[in-house]
Motif scaffolding. Structure first.
Motif, mmCIF file in Angstrom:
data_model
loop_
_atom_site.group_PDB
_atom_site.id
_atom_site.type_symbol
_atom_site.label_atom_id
_atom_site.label_comp_id
_atom_site.label_asym_id
_atom_site.label_seq_id
_atom_site.Cartn_x
_atom_site.Cartn_y
_atom_site.Cartn_z
ATOM 1 N N MET A 164 34.955 82.585 66.241
ATOM 2 C CA MET A 164 33.565 82.295 65.887
ATOM 3 C C MET A 164 32.600 83.125 66.730
ATOM 4 O O MET A 164 31.589 83.631 66.223
ATOM 5 C CB MET A 164 33.281 80.798 66.046
ATOM 6 C CG MET A 164 33.998 79.933 65.026
ATOM 7 S SD MET A 164 33.477 78.187 65.036
ATOM 8 C CE MET A 164 34.059 77.655 66.658
ATOM 9 N N LEU A 165 32.905 83.272 68.012
ATOM 10 C CA LEU A 165 32.058 84.087 68.876
ATOM 11 C C LEU A 165 32.055 85.545 68.431
ATOM 12 O O LEU A 165 31.002 86.191 68.378
ATOM 13 C CB LEU A 165 32.528 83.974 70.327
ATOM 14 C CG LEU A 165 32.218 82.650 71.029
ATOM 15 C CD1 LEU A 165 32.985 82.542 72.339
ATOM 16 C CD2 LEU A 165 30.718 82.493 71.283
ATOM 17 N N GLU A 166 33.231 86.061 68.085
ATOM 18 C CA GLU A 166 33.317 87.455 67.646
ATOM 19 C C GLU A 166 32.568 87.673 66.339
ATOM 20 O O GLU A 166 31.922 88.710 66.146
ATOM 21 C CB GLU A 166 34.786 87.864 67.511
ATOM 22 C CG GLU A 166 35.482 88.014 68.858
ATOM 23 C CD GLU A 166 36.961 88.299 68.740
ATOM 24 O OE1 GLU A 166 37.489 88.269 67.600
ATOM 25 O OE2 GLU A 166 37.608 88.538 69.785
ATOM 26 N N ILE A 172 34.344 87.134 74.693
ATOM 27 C CA ILE A 172 34.515 86.274 75.867
ATOM 28 C C ILE A 172 34.680 87.134 77.110
ATOM 29 O O ILE A 172 35.511 88.041 77.153
ATOM 30 C CB ILE A 172 35.713 85.329 75.673
ATOM 31 C CG1 ILE A 172 35.387 84.305 74.572
ATOM 32 C CG2 ILE A 172 36.059 84.607 76.976
ATOM 33 C CD1 ILE A 172 36.537 83.370 74.237
ATOM 34 N N ASP A 173 33.882 86.843 78.118
ATOM 35 C CA ASP A 173 33.905 87.594 79.369
ATOM 36 C C ASP A 173 34.711 86.864 80.443
ATOM 37 O O ASP A 173 35.554 87.462 81.108
ATOM 38 C CB ASP A 173 32.468 87.812 79.849
ATOM 39 C CG ASP A 173 32.394 88.457 81.217
ATOM 40 O OD1 ASP A 173 32.852 89.599 81.349
ATOM 41 O OD2 ASP A 173 31.879 87.804 82.162
ATOM 42 N N THR A 174 34.461 85.564 80.610
ATOM 43 C CA THR A 174 35.099 84.781 81.677
ATOM 44 C C THR A 174 35.358 83.364 81.193
ATOM 45 O O THR A 174 34.546 82.793 80.463
ATOM 46 C CB THR A 174 34.198 84.713 82.931
ATOM 47 O OG1 THR A 174 33.721 86.017 83.255
ATOM 48 C CG2 THR A 174 34.963 84.150 84.124
ATOM 49 N N VAL A 175 36.501 82.806 81.625
ATOM 50 C CA VAL A 175 36.839 81.412 81.306
ATOM 51 C C VAL A 175 37.255 80.705 82.592
ATOM 52 O O VAL A 175 37.983 81.277 83.407
ATOM 53 C CB VAL A 175 37.991 81.312 80.284
ATOM 54 C CG1 VAL A 175 38.288 79.848 79.946
ATOM 55 C CG2 VAL A 175 37.668 82.081 79.021
ATOM 56 N N ARG A 176 36.803 79.475 82.773
ATOM 57 C CA ARG A 176 37.245 78.627 83.879
ATOM 58 C C ARG A 176 37.615 77.270 83.313
ATOM 59 O O ARG A 176 37.047 76.823 82.309
ATOM 60 C CB ARG A 176 36.137 78.469 84.938
ATOM 61 C CG ARG A 176 35.584 79.765 85.463
ATOM 62 C CD ARG A 176 34.450 79.524 86.444
ATOM 63 N NE ARG A 176 34.945 79.343 87.796
ATOM 64 C CZ ARG A 176 34.229 78.856 88.809
ATOM 65 N NH1 ARG A 176 32.986 78.450 88.600
ATOM 66 N NH2 ARG A 176 34.741 78.737 90.006
ATOM 67 N N THR A 177 38.568 76.611 83.956
ATOM 68 C CA THR A 177 39.071 75.321 83.477
ATOM 69 C C THR A 177 39.019 74.294 84.590
ATOM 70 O O THR A 177 39.344 74.597 85.745
ATOM 71 C CB THR A 177 40.541 75.439 82.991
ATOM 72 O OG1 THR A 177 40.633 76.474 82.006
ATOM 73 C CG2 THR A 177 41.019 74.129 82.384
#
Length: 210
Positions: A164-166, A172-177
């Motif tokens: 959806m973002l694309e 997406i640049d960065t992901v944290r959990t």
């Protein structure tokens, strides 16, 4: 959304309970690590707790009752849909969406609108629950049991989110959990870890897209 007008006070008071308070602090810390500041907008601002804590001046929401609470916290709130933002192109450095895309009518259009109002060097910051998470299953059970808010929620997978973002022109640049506790909503959070990267056994995911 009418349900948020009806339950606005209970929604906001949830953050004062032991689990809600501790989860908010952990989620806020996760988001702060990716928040770039500048003139910012929160879409789905709710009662304004995240906006207040991050110093975000502007917010939109579909619930007038929640906006009234957000305004008391210092956020200039506007009644509007995520899919039709009432701002000019290239206005903001950051657009924030926290646990809100699961309630949007059209997430791709909401992301396109976020991209439109962002400056060229700006970023979209998401805080959300993804469908692979055990927490999503916990909230789905609440929905089946008749929870008035979670009945309206739809959780997306990490791959669906990326798609959806694309489609909206982001990557997406960065992901944290974070939120690795067993799902529950009564006791304070014990596990305070925030991990870099995507871990499906977590409960809250911070995603920065550019």
């Amino acid at each position: 959304m009418r349900v948020f007008d009806e339950y606005s006070q209970k929604y906001d008071e949830w953050y004062e309970k032991p689990f809600g308070r501790s989860a908010f602090e952990l989620e806020l810390t996760c988001l702060k690590g990716l928040f770039e500041g500048g003139l910012s907008l929160e879409v789905g601002v709710g009662s304004g707790r995240f906006a207040q804590a991050l110093g975000i001046r502007y917010g939109v929401d579909t619930s007038m009752e929640l906006l009234k609470i957000a305004r008391r916290r210092g956020t200039f709130g506007i009644l509007a849909k995520a899919e039709e933002l009432p701002f000019k192109e290239g206005t903001f450095k950051t657009v924030l969406m926290v646990v809100s895309i699961c309630f949007f009518e059209d997430p791709i259009q909401a992301f396109k609108e976020a991209r439109r109002v962002l400056k060229r060097e700006g970023s979209l910051l998401l805080g959300l629950v993804l469908s692979e998470s055990p927490w999503a299953e916990f909230y789905r059970r609440k929905s089946q049991e008749g929870h008035p808010i979670y009945q309206h929620a739809r959780f997306y997978s990490y791959n669906e989110l990326r798609y959806m973002l694309e489609k909206a022109g982001f990557r997406i640049d960065t992901v944290r959990t974070t939120l690795f506790d067993e799902p529950q909503d009564v006791k304070p959070v014990k596990d305070r870890r925030i991990e870099d990267g995507y871990y499906p056994d977590g409960g809250f995911f911070c995603v920065r897209a550019i």
